[in-house]
Design an enzyme around this catalytic site. Structure first.
Site, PDB file in Angstrom:
ATOM      1  N   TYR A   1      -2.578 -15.734  -8.887  1.00  0.00           N
ATOM      2  CA  TYR A   1      -3.123 -15.126 -10.107  1.00  0.00           C
ATOM      3  C   TYR A   1      -2.585 -15.851 -11.343  1.00  0.00           C
ATOM      4  O   TYR A   1      -3.334 -16.228 -12.242  1.00  0.00           O
ATOM      5  CB  TYR A   1      -2.751 -13.641 -10.132  1.00  0.00           C
ATOM      6  CG  TYR A   1      -3.365 -12.861 -11.276  1.00  0.00           C
ATOM      7  CD1 TYR A   1      -4.658 -12.338 -11.172  1.00  0.00           C
ATOM      8  CD2 TYR A   1      -2.655 -12.624 -12.443  1.00  0.00           C
ATOM      9  CE1 TYR A   1      -5.215 -11.612 -12.212  1.00  0.00           C
ATOM     10  CE2 TYR A   1      -3.208 -11.904 -13.493  1.00  0.00           C
ATOM     11  CZ  TYR A   1      -4.488 -11.392 -13.371  1.00  0.00           C
ATOM     12  OH  TYR A   1      -5.047 -10.669 -14.405  1.00  0.00           O
TER      13      TYR A   1
ATOM     14  N   SER B   1      -4.509 -13.845 -19.295  1.00  0.00           N
ATOM     15  CA  SER B   1      -3.617 -12.741 -18.940  1.00  0.00           C
ATOM     16  C   SER B   1      -2.252 -13.021 -19.573  1.00  0.00           C
ATOM     17  O   SER B   1      -1.997 -14.147 -20.034  1.00  0.00           O
ATOM     18  CB  SER B   1      -3.494 -12.698 -17.415  1.00  0.00           C
ATOM     19  OG  SER B   1      -2.342 -12.003 -16.994  1.00  0.00           O
TER      20      SER B   1
HETATM   21  P1  NDP Z   1     -11.510  -4.486 -12.722  1.00  0.00           P
HETATM   22  O1  NDP Z   1     -11.092  -4.531 -11.294  1.00  0.00           O
HETATM   23  O2  NDP Z   1     -11.708  -3.178 -13.391  1.00  0.00           O
HETATM   24  O3  NDP Z   1     -12.802  -5.362 -12.956  1.00  0.00           O
HETATM   25  C1  NDP Z   1     -12.989  -6.589 -12.317  1.00  0.00           C
HETATM   26  C2  NDP Z   1     -14.435  -6.970 -12.481  1.00  0.00           C
HETATM   27  O4  NDP Z   1     -14.664  -8.230 -11.890  1.00  0.00           O
HETATM   28  C3  NDP Z   1     -15.368  -5.976 -11.824  1.00  0.00           C
HETATM   29  O5  NDP Z   1     -16.396  -5.693 -12.735  1.00  0.00           O
HETATM   30  C4  NDP Z   1     -15.898  -6.732 -10.610  1.00  0.00           C
HETATM   31  O6  NDP Z   1     -17.239  -6.327 -10.369  1.00  0.00           O
HETATM   32  C5  NDP Z   1     -15.839  -8.173 -11.104  1.00  0.00           C
HETATM   33  N1  NDP Z   1     -15.711  -9.145 -10.015  1.00  0.00           N
HETATM   34  C6  NDP Z   1     -14.650  -9.342  -9.186  1.00  0.00           C
HETATM   35  N2  NDP Z   1     -14.931 -10.318  -8.309  1.00  0.00           N
HETATM   36  C7  NDP Z   1     -16.180 -10.763  -8.605  1.00  0.00           C
HETATM   37  C8  NDP Z   1     -17.029 -11.752  -8.070  1.00  0.00           C
HETATM   38  N3  NDP Z   1     -16.659 -12.529  -7.027  1.00  0.00           N
HETATM   39  N4  NDP Z   1     -18.253 -11.934  -8.613  1.00  0.00           N
HETATM   40  C9  NDP Z   1     -18.652 -11.174  -9.661  1.00  0.00           C
HETATM   41  N5  NDP Z   1     -17.899 -10.226 -10.224  1.00  0.00           N
HETATM   42  C10 NDP Z   1     -16.673 -10.017  -9.691  1.00  0.00           C
HETATM   43  O7  NDP Z   1     -10.380  -5.339 -13.483  1.00  0.00           O
HETATM   44  P2  NDP Z   1     -10.034  -5.560 -15.017  1.00  0.00           P
HETATM   45  O8  NDP Z   1     -11.078  -5.049 -15.897  1.00  0.00           O
HETATM   46  O9  NDP Z   1      -8.652  -5.128 -15.202  1.00  0.00           O
HETATM   47  O10 NDP Z   1     -10.031  -7.145 -15.046  1.00  0.00           O
HETATM   48  C11 NDP Z   1     -10.995  -7.927 -15.729  1.00  0.00           C
HETATM   49  C12 NDP Z   1     -10.384  -9.268 -16.080  1.00  0.00           C
HETATM   50  O11 NDP Z   1      -9.271  -9.055 -16.953  1.00  0.00           O
HETATM   51  C13 NDP Z   1      -9.847 -10.036 -14.875  1.00  0.00           C
HETATM   52  O12 NDP Z   1     -10.080 -11.403 -15.046  1.00  0.00           O
HETATM   53  C14 NDP Z   1      -8.342  -9.737 -14.925  1.00  0.00           C
HETATM   54  O13 NDP Z   1      -7.608 -10.723 -14.308  1.00  0.00           O
HETATM   55  C15 NDP Z   1      -8.139  -9.711 -16.427  1.00  0.00           C
HETATM   56  N6  NDP Z   1      -6.935  -9.037 -16.867  1.00  0.00           N
HETATM   57  C16 NDP Z   1      -6.735  -7.693 -16.669  1.00  0.00           C
HETATM   58  C17 NDP Z   1      -5.596  -7.085 -17.167  1.00  0.00           C
HETATM   59  C18 NDP Z   1      -5.344  -5.626 -17.049  1.00  0.00           C
HETATM   60  O14 NDP Z   1      -4.248  -5.176 -17.446  1.00  0.00           O
HETATM   61  N7  NDP Z   1      -6.263  -4.832 -16.556  1.00  0.00           N
HETATM   62  C19 NDP Z   1      -4.554  -7.861 -17.859  1.00  0.00           C
HETATM   63  C20 NDP Z   1      -4.867  -9.254 -18.001  1.00  0.00           C
HETATM   64  C21 NDP Z   1      -6.013  -9.806 -17.528  1.00  0.00           C
HETATM   65  P3  NDP Z   1     -17.829  -6.193  -8.851  1.00  0.00           P
HETATM   66  O15 NDP Z   1     -16.771  -5.569  -8.023  1.00  0.00           O
HETATM   67  O16 NDP Z   1     -19.079  -5.393  -9.023  1.00  0.00           O
HETATM   68  O17 NDP Z   1     -18.124  -7.601  -8.445  1.00  0.00           O
END
Ligand code: NDP
Length: 252
Positions: A155, A142
């Protein structure tokens, strides 16, 4: 050089947001995709979408904080596809509180989901990748891998940790022909940031002002870097942390 036909990628959190954007790129390059998340319906819908690229998929219910789920995910991947070439550690959450208001349960939840999960998944895929003669690991950091965040200390700690974990893995497994790199997304429009925008009224404009590209990223902005880091094009690239951020990180 970017061809992934015959390769198999596990994408944690591949059912939405950045994970889905990366999975789209990998599928378009020909890789079979394991869509790993807790929400089975969402994973099945993403898998159906990805199959339109002509690749095989496996939606699977996984909580990446649970060792047994992770072991099952790797076993099911090998049982279904016969191999596992690419691991994208993307699953992540944020719980926003300054440190003095953050309780230990929430601290552990964020660290376990964002950082410990990458440890568990990397450890579980290692024997398969080693046996196959190589592999690719892509860990999602991130901007908070670089910058501090007064409102998200757990985070930021987890995302800083991801970069150091990536370097350690890259160095440890280089002789096994496994390349490990981190991707540091800027502000990308997903469910995660949509929730943040709802609670922080200034966030949207601040991101526009601070991002040289003058826009939020889309999940499809994340496809190209995934293909690069998963393909032979990056065989001499390891241990790096690459921002994909519209220039956000280059400014002081
Ligand atoms: P979303 O909330 O859209 O997606 C998060 C994903 O993680 C979902 O598919 C969710 O699926 C999965 N997830 C969460 N907890 C679990 C778990 N315990 N086991 C399995 N799957 C899990 O967020 P983003 O797409 O924005 O984020 C994706 C990654 O990118 C993260 O690591 C975030 O920190 C990182 N990120 C995002 C940024 C942004 O601007 N959006 C910037 C920088 C980094 P489900 O709920 O089905 O489990």
């Amino acid at each position: 050089m970017f061809d992934l036909k015959g390769k198999v990628a596990v994408v944690t959190g591949g059912n939405g947001g950045i994970g889905l954007g990366m999975a789209r790129g990998l599928a378009a390059a020909g890789a079979g995709i394991v869509v790993a998340g807790r929400n089975v319906e969402k994973s099945e819908a993403a898998a159906r979408e990805l199959e339109s690229s002509g690749v095989k998929t496996l939606p699977i219910a996984v909580d990446v904080t649970r060792d047994a789920d992770v072991a099952n995910m790797v076993e099911a991947t090998v049982a279904t596809f016969g191999r596992l070439d690419i691991l994208v550690n993307n699953a992540g959450i944020n719980i926003r509180h300054p440190l003095h208001e953050l309780d230990a349960v929430d601290w552990h939840k964020v660290i376990d989901t964002n950082l410990t999960s990458a440890f568990l998944c990397c450890k579980a895929v290692y024997p398969v990748m080693k046996r196959q003669g190589g592999g690719k690991i892509i860990n999602i950091g991130s901007m908070m891998s670089i910058f501090g965040a007064s409102f998200a200390p757990a985070y930021a700690a987890s995302k800083g940790g991801i970069v150091q974990l990536t370097k350690s893995i890259a160095s440890s497994w280089a002789q096994d022909n496994i390349q490990a790199n981190a991707v540091l997304p800027g502000w990308i429009d997903t469910d995660l940031t949509r929730r943040a925008r709802e609670t922080i009224s200034t966030l949207h404009d601040n991101v526009l002002r601070r991002t040289p590209a003058g826009r939020w990223g889309t999940i499809d902005d994340m496809s190209g870097i995934a293909v690069f880091l998963a393909s032979p094009a990056s065989d001499f690239v390891t241990g790096t942390a690459i921002p994909v951020d519209g220039g956000y990180a280059m400014q002081g």
